[in-house]
Design a protein around this motif. Structure first.
Motif, PDB file in Angstrom:
ATOM      1  N   ASP B 271       0.843  -1.200   0.000  1.00  0.00           N
ATOM      2  CA  ASP B 271       0.000   0.000   0.000  1.00  0.00           C
ATOM      3  C   ASP B 271       0.875   1.245   0.000  1.00  0.00           C
ATOM      4  OD1 ASP B 271       0.794   0.144   2.719  1.00  0.00           O
ATOM      5  OD2 ASP B 271      -0.909  -1.100   3.291  1.00  0.00           O
ATOM      6  N   TYR B 273       0.432   4.160   2.099  1.00  0.00           N
ATOM      7  CA  TYR B 273       0.154   5.079   3.197  1.00  0.00           C
ATOM      8  C   TYR B 273       1.457   5.701   3.697  1.00  0.00           C
ATOM      9  CZ  TYR B 273      -4.268   2.713   2.839  1.00  0.00           C
ATOM     10  OH  TYR B 273      -5.441   2.201   2.348  1.00  0.00           O
ATOM     11  N   PRO B 274       1.381   6.923   4.189  1.00  0.00           N
ATOM     12  CA  PRO B 274       2.621   7.625   4.542  1.00  0.00           C
ATOM     13  C   PRO B 274       3.413   6.925   5.649  1.00  0.00           C
ATOM     14  CG  PRO B 274       0.680   8.910   5.211  1.00  0.00           C
ATOM     15  CD  PRO B 274       0.196   7.793   4.350  1.00  0.00           C
ATOM     16  N   ARG B 275       2.744   6.174   6.494  1.00  0.00           N
ATOM     17  CA  ARG B 275       3.423   5.471   7.592  1.00  0.00           C
ATOM     18  C   ARG B 275       2.414   4.513   8.175  1.00  0.00           C
ATOM     19  NH1 ARG B 275       8.723   5.832  10.012  1.00  0.00           N
ATOM     20  NH2 ARG B 275       8.819   7.720   8.756  1.00  0.00           N
ATOM     21  N   LYS B 276       2.844   3.402   8.711  1.00  0.00           N
ATOM     22  CA  LYS B 276       1.860   2.496   9.288  1.00  0.00           C
ATOM     23  C   LYS B 276       2.461   1.594  10.358  1.00  0.00           C
ATOM     24  CE  LYS B 276       2.849   0.407   5.022  1.00  0.00           C
ATOM     25  NZ  LYS B 276       2.922   1.005   3.696  1.00  0.00           N
ATOM     26  N   ALA B 277       1.579   1.058  11.188  1.00  0.00           N
ATOM     27  CA  ALA B 277       1.977   0.162  12.277  1.00  0.00           C
ATOM     28  C   ALA B 277       1.155  -1.101  12.123  1.00  0.00           C
ATOM     29  CB  ALA B 277       1.720   0.824  13.616  1.00  0.00           C
ATOM     30  N   THR B 278       1.303  -1.728  10.964  1.00  0.00           N
ATOM     31  CA  THR B 278       0.482  -2.894  10.626  1.00  0.00           C
ATOM     32  C   THR B 278       1.374  -4.102  10.380  1.00  0.00           C
ATOM     33  OG1 THR B 278       0.522  -2.139   8.332  1.00  0.00           O
ATOM     34  CG2 THR B 278      -1.374  -1.500   9.636  1.00  0.00           C
ATOM     35  N   GLY B 279       2.228  -4.381  11.349  1.00  0.00           N
ATOM     36  CA  GLY B 279       3.144  -5.516  11.212  1.00  0.00           C
ATOM     37  C   GLY B 279       4.409  -5.105  10.482  1.00  0.00           C
ATOM     38  N   PRO B 280       5.359  -6.057  10.357  1.00  0.00           N
ATOM     39  CA  PRO B 280       6.610  -5.755   9.655  1.00  0.00           C
ATOM     40  C   PRO B 280       6.328  -5.130   8.287  1.00  0.00           C
ATOM     41  CG  PRO B 280       6.758  -7.883  10.718  1.00  0.00           C
ATOM     42  CD  PRO B 280       5.332  -7.431  10.875  1.00  0.00           C
ATOM     43  N   ASP B 281       7.142  -4.160   7.935  1.00  0.00           N
ATOM     44  CA  ASP B 281       6.905  -3.336   6.758  1.00  0.00           C
ATOM     45  C   ASP B 281       7.239  -4.101   5.469  1.00  0.00           C
ATOM     46  OD1 ASP B 281       6.893  -1.425   4.782  1.00  0.00           O
ATOM     47  OD2 ASP B 281       7.871   0.103   6.002  1.00  0.00           O
ATOM     48  N   LEU B 282       6.192  -4.439   4.719  1.00  0.00           N
ATOM     49  CA  LEU B 282       6.385  -5.212   3.484  1.00  0.00           C
ATOM     50  C   LEU B 282       7.330  -4.538   2.503  1.00  0.00           C
ATOM     51  CD1 LEU B 282       2.981  -6.719   2.390  1.00  0.00           C
ATOM     52  CD2 LEU B 282       5.162  -7.897   2.586  1.00  0.00           C
TER      53      LEU B 282
END
Lengths: 575, 575
Positions: B271, B273-282
């Motif tokens: 995706d 998005y500018p930043r996220k906290a949805t698990g390890p960063d793909l």
């Protein structure tokens, strides 16, 4: 101490919190600190909710003063407990009910409602209090052999059921002993700490670097989440946390330069080079894993110079949300440096804040009127800058210049100071108010500029679809490409399951509107069912492959964390 | 055009490069552009090497003007070739020798020496020229079924044998058709491109955004590696590339906000998005995978405003390397914004540059003397700033202030302009000089400040242990925690294997001295044997687990890339 009320003041709970009580577990922060709302805020709540003093005459929720009591079996065998005692010491393996429950819940209102209602579902069989990295490595290795589930408790501020011990086993409570500075390197501006160290302890060490480490100057981490006082470095790292000053200092991802993990497949240590092109970045593969790959033990963090004297505060009022957004985007895209705290409130939150900080009783309100700014339309923007003196000044001046170009009216630094005063103590009010049945919780997401208005409108519409619900929204943690939207919702819910349903509806609304469901709260077990739907099937499979590599027997934070071990039927594909 | 020599001028090769010749493959860049060294540089080379005009009277290397010729079997079956033709079109599957060799080598001197010596070892059976993401997805899916190795050729500037088709199969040459802008989003400051787009094409599109996309203003990516003119976005991303302006704009990791890959286990899309906290960063799991997980198809990049008018140039001379380093560290740690180009040369490179840019013939040389700066001790620091006007000015002023505090003597922006002029054309000299047997190549690493002097001394000592070898070193891509050290070595080597041995010795020296062996060149097949030793066994196993997930049959860039499919006996554990 707050001022006495002129009108009726509810009997805000001021009593002592009994030591082994439910309240001592769910209450935020320092057990002896109470923060009742000021009269202005109380009045505001009544106005916004359509409730009256009558509703605040009697506690409607259980105060949670009873001693913790439940009957859940300890499933560990005596030789296993003996093995743990051999590793961490006799005194640091506890199996009493209070210790077990004290690490089983976080701080989502779902947790608090369950605790107030004495609903105790998932607790570990034993709590361990390790002292060193080596002890943790031995524990993980032993548990891998014996297939004992491991949970980790850092600061306990999770709002995602991140720490909940769904499959029993053990929980490592890192607060007690695994909380020290391991190394400080001034030349490289790096500090290495044990993962259980708390925000204030780390920040104090850095501020005192001259006395503490013989450094040439004082330092700061620059990481100040609202949970600062009761969250741990390990928790920040494994959930991808962000502090309120992240627009300048970065999120925790930007600060981590080295990590060590104890995992079922062995110990992992990343290097600490400033940047590298040596294959996929191990630090990023491990960060955000929320305890599902292994236990984070040591963390090396970049630090910055501590220069509080260069802080420049600003606050502006914009005529509406769209104008405020446009100004915010311009500030972030015009390359004049990023402010540190950067917070734009939507109209509902603006109304709330003006009353909270007494602005609507000050001469400023006439100025709003004169400028044609209307209540429930205008938007408050506040923040401050950090960094070297001229950098900070230039950055603040530029923000002000852009704000004025977008018709913003300067409110001086006053409102910002008001916000700063309450930034870490506001969470204390939550329990005090909740005794009367008013719940307050937060959700947040990450979204690009081009979709921000849609997400704001749609998620807010869902939140407000519940009668008598306050929904305060602000934009913070801002980037050239978008921002974090943060919702504070205040409503009356007593049943934990009703809360969970409402919460799920917000997550659905976030996904449907085109945002990602967490900017910095993480996923835990509460958001887990949504993750595969959010990332996509092939994308999610990558995380599962990593999980399978590190932890083939699923002993690390099992029971739905990141949705990794959920069956499809429990997953929520909202899109 | 360069000025005529006063003394003897070697017969620098100015002839036409025949179309299907070896030279047309190994020669850098535009086939019709030649850049011979200026007389000052030629004289300098002679001085530094201890060679004479005699050595430049006859070409000592094969000029590579013969038509490519070799006899290596095509191992693909006709139905397989037919399937490829059905996907990309009849004209876009080529099996002639020239096409096969044209994508088989990169630009390390090891490649060039092999090509000059007509050593053709590893070529694909066929070259495909896809046009769309969908075609690439079909190719990967077909190859996964048929277990056909896939290699990817972007700009061909790899210095790590990253593109070499060790296991035959096919190579996807993305230059011809997979080179377009897919989408431009001005509100979010994002551009999405096909991975084969080259630096100038992308940068031009962004600079022309007003005319091209109806944008409100011009943009830049801010990514200018020395290979800019002949490298591709896909190559930058999969190898973790950095441009010369990275200290301000960031490395490619900081610019990527979305990627799509076609992998044997299916297509992956991250995706944006500018930043996220949805698990390890793909995004970070995939970046740096160097073609071993799948083919990068689309990339979404953050863009910045194009404001060349705000550039502020500076250059300073420091009395020695330690002082220059201390000033560099202070500039990067004092939080006044980061300069864009930031380059500190060590004494040997300084001597070289002063002669190259004619400074040693200018009045400045007397000033050096007056200030007590000694040749072979003093160090040149140059750079420039970018960003909003006041930000850029403040940043340059701060750099100058720090430089003066450390005894730096300002050389104005003159030297910086000299450097800028040659920044993309200098690589052309390499082939011209090499005709006379002089090889020039580079190595680089990433290191923390506290270990920088040691790494510089030890690696340099190894480089100089070869007789008559020039070793120019600079620090660039600078961070608060450390920097990149970049070595340019110039020596005489004719045998590719002798080159490889020397190159390996440098890698050993980098690892032993405590640096990581690549800041932005990547690992490829040439550095692959060192990776496990550098990361550690458990750490390397994580990359292998990812590889196994994406590509269980090892069809993606097989044959040693990242060392993933190397047996232990071929690995080098130098530590």
């Amino acid at each position: 101490m707050s001022k006495p009320y002129k009108g009726f003041e509810p009997a805000w709970f001021h009593g002592e919190v009994p030591e082994r009580s439910y309240r001592s577990i769910f209450k935020w922060g320092d057990p002896n600190f109470i923060k009742p709302p000021k009269e202005t805020l109380y009045t505001l709540m009544k106005d916004m909710f359509g409730v009256t003093d009558e509703d605040f005459k009697e506690y409607s929720e259980n105060l949670g003063l009873d001693e913790v009591s439940f009957d859940l079996p300890i499933t560990l065998a005596e030789p296993q407990l003996a093995a743990f005692r051999a590793i961490v010491g006799e005194a640091f393996v506890r199996t009493d009910n209070y210790s077990r429950l004290s690490v089983a819940y976080g701080k989502t209102m779902y947790d608090i409602l369950r605790l107030r209602n004495k609903i105790v579902e998932n607790v570990p069989s034993a709590v361990l209090y390790p002292d060193t990295k080596e002890q943790i490595e031995q524990i993980v290795s032993f548990c891998a052999k014996e297939k004992i589930p491991i949970y980790i408790y850092g600061g306990g501020s999770s709002v995602t059921r991140g720490v909940e011990c769904v499959k029993g086993g053990i929980s490592l409570d890192l607060r007690l002993r695994f909380n020290k500075v391991v190394n400080f390197n001034e030349v490289d501006q790096l500090i290495t700490v044990q993962a259980g160290i708390g925000g204030p302890s780390l920040e104090q060490a850095l501020n005192d670097a001259v006395a503490r480490f013989g450094a040439r100057r004082a330092y700061t981490l620059g990481h100040f989440p609202q949970s600062f006082e009761y969250s741990s470095v390990g928790g920040w790292v494994v959930t991808h946390g962000s502090g309120q000053n992240s627009t300048y200092y970065g999120c925790i991802q930007d600060m981590v330069l080295g990590q060590e993990y104890a995992t079922p497949m062995g110990n992992i240590k990343t290097d600490q080079y400033p940047r590298k092109a040596t294959g996929p970045d191990l630090d990023r593969i491990l960060m955000g894993s929320e305890g599902t790959f292994g236990v984070l033990t040591h963390v090396t963090l970049k630090v910055s110079r501590h220069m509080p004297e260069t802080t420049k505060r600003f606050s502006f009022m914009f005529k509406d949300w769209e104008t405020g957004q446009a100004a915010a985007r311009e500030i972030m895209q015009s390359e004049a440096g990023y402010p540190s705290v950067f917070r734009l409130s939507d109209p509902e939150e603006t109304t709330f804040m003006l009353r909270l900080y007494g602005v609507d009783e000050s001469p400023l309100r006439h100025l709003f009127h004169a400028r044609g700014f209307r209540e429930n339309e205008m938007c408050l923007f506040l923040g401050f800058t950090n960094g070297e003196k001229r950098f900070s000044r230039n950055c603040a001046r530029h923000a002000a210049k852009v704000a004025r170009r977008y018709g913003g009216m300067s409110l001086t630094g006053m409102v910002t100071r008001g916000w700063e005063k309450g930034r870490f103590s506001d969470p204390y009010m939550r329990d005090t108010i909740h005794d009367f049945g008013v719940v307050m919780d937060t959700m947040e997401c990450s979204v690009n500029w081009s979709n921000l208005s849609k997400v704001h409108a749609e998620v807010r519409a869902y939140c407000k679809s519940r009668p008598n619900t306050v929904c305060l929204t602000h934009m913070s943690h801002v980037y050239p490409q978008g921002a974090n939207l943060y919702w504070i919702f205040i409503t009356r819910i007593s049943d934990p399951e009703e809360f969970r349903e409402y919460h799920a509806g917000i997550l659905d609304a976030i996904q449907r509107s085109g945002a990602t469901m967490s900017h910095h709260h993480g996923i835990g077990k509460m958001f887990g069912p949504w993750l595969e739907g959010s990332l996509g099937r092939n994308e999610f499979a990558v995380l599962k492959a990593l999980k399978n590599h590190f932890d083939p027997d699923n002993i690390m934070n099992p029971g739905g964390t990141l949705g990794l071990d959920l069956e499809d039927k429990y997953k929520r594909f909202s899109l």
